[in-house]
Design an enzyme around this catalytic site. Sequence first.
Site, PDB file in Angstrom:
ATOM      1  N   CYS A   2       1.195  -1.129   0.092  1.00  0.00           N
ATOM      2  CA  CYS A   2       0.140   0.155  -0.545  1.00  0.00           C
ATOM      3  C   CYS A   2       0.837   1.252   0.214  1.00  0.00           C
ATOM      4  O   CYS A   2       1.778   1.551   1.468  1.00  0.00           O
ATOM      5  CB  CYS A   2      -1.031  -0.047   1.269  1.00  0.00           C
ATOM      6  N   GLU A 127      -3.734   1.506  -5.789  1.00  0.00           N
ATOM      7  CA  GLU A 127      -3.031  -0.624  -6.210  1.00  0.00           C
ATOM      8  C   GLU A 127      -2.562  -0.192  -8.036  1.00  0.00           C
ATOM      9  O   GLU A 127      -3.436   0.396  -8.651  1.00  0.00           O
ATOM     10  CB  GLU A 127      -3.493  -1.647  -6.023  1.00  0.00           C
TER      11      GLU A 127
END
Length: 353
Positions: A2, A127
């Site tokens: 992340c 992402e």
Amino acid sequence: MCGRTSCHLPRDALTRACAYRDRRGQHRLPEWRDPDKYRPSYNKSPQSDGPVLLSRLHFEKGADSSERVIAPMRWGLVPSWFKEDDPSKLQFNMSNCRSDTMMEKLSFKVPLGKGRRCVVLADGFYEWQRSQYTSQRQPYFIYFPQIKTEKSGSIDAADSPEDREKVWDNWRLLTMAGIFDCWKPPQGGDCLYSYTIITVDSCKGLNDIHHRMPAILDGEEAVSKWLDFGEVSTQEALKLIHPTENIAFHPVSPMVNNSRNNTPECVAAVDLQAKKESKPSGSSQMLQWLATKSPKKENPKTPQKAEPDVPQWSSQFLQKSPLPPKRGAAGLMERWLKQEKGEEPAAKRPHNQ
């Protein structure tokens, strides 16, 4: 992993979105520590300050460990043992920590042993999916499935009007498990609080995008156990660290690649098929909603009540329902998409659920 998030709610709205019940069952709002350091952003990157939830007991001896505080902290953990005078000189990337090795590394094991567990708050995270055919990567915005209810099921009839005002019934924040630490400069000065986001193997629904994902705490019980280090041991809390399938996502513009871009367009859905055909992007309709109080504002027959403290882009993901939402239901978003087909742009559910 992340490496980018969005958390753009104004401070007051973020506070209401974090309403909770303490150990006595009383409805409460978390208090802020250093509130002026909070900077809302659609595109938050490591080394910037991000809002985290943690137990009040970390700051006040004798406090109830179930009571919560929101504090902006530096994203990218700086270990308490770091000896340099400048945290930017830290040679390692500490924005994430792997769940399978965190108990082997002192940088994470030591603060965990001290109960320094926190919850990282975000609208969602970004992402990037690698392409098999080109060097370009497609960004996605990933978040909890959203639903709008007539009433929040967490408020009892006996609660006061003041308690009812604390209820948040809009965008559900993504709550990610984190570890924080306190670093004191060798030459003296204020303590620097910083955090890292715990990551786990990706769930099946996200495997096509990336093989890692944040450890997401799905539900108030999980959040409460992770934060309450006074009552919940480290060993017990670590049972909460695992992948979750209760997520939704949609593709977004490559403009999010540059962390200096901080606009609603960062989270706006794009139509990849239309992009391939060189046609106008599907995000243009979403951007119209971002600029209005409601996606139905253009219809004079159905005026909507203005909600200035609510994120303007959230309404496209919300619907009215007479029943309380079942957050963990696998088909929740799929049913919503069928109902809304042809009316609003839809967030994608994971392919292989």
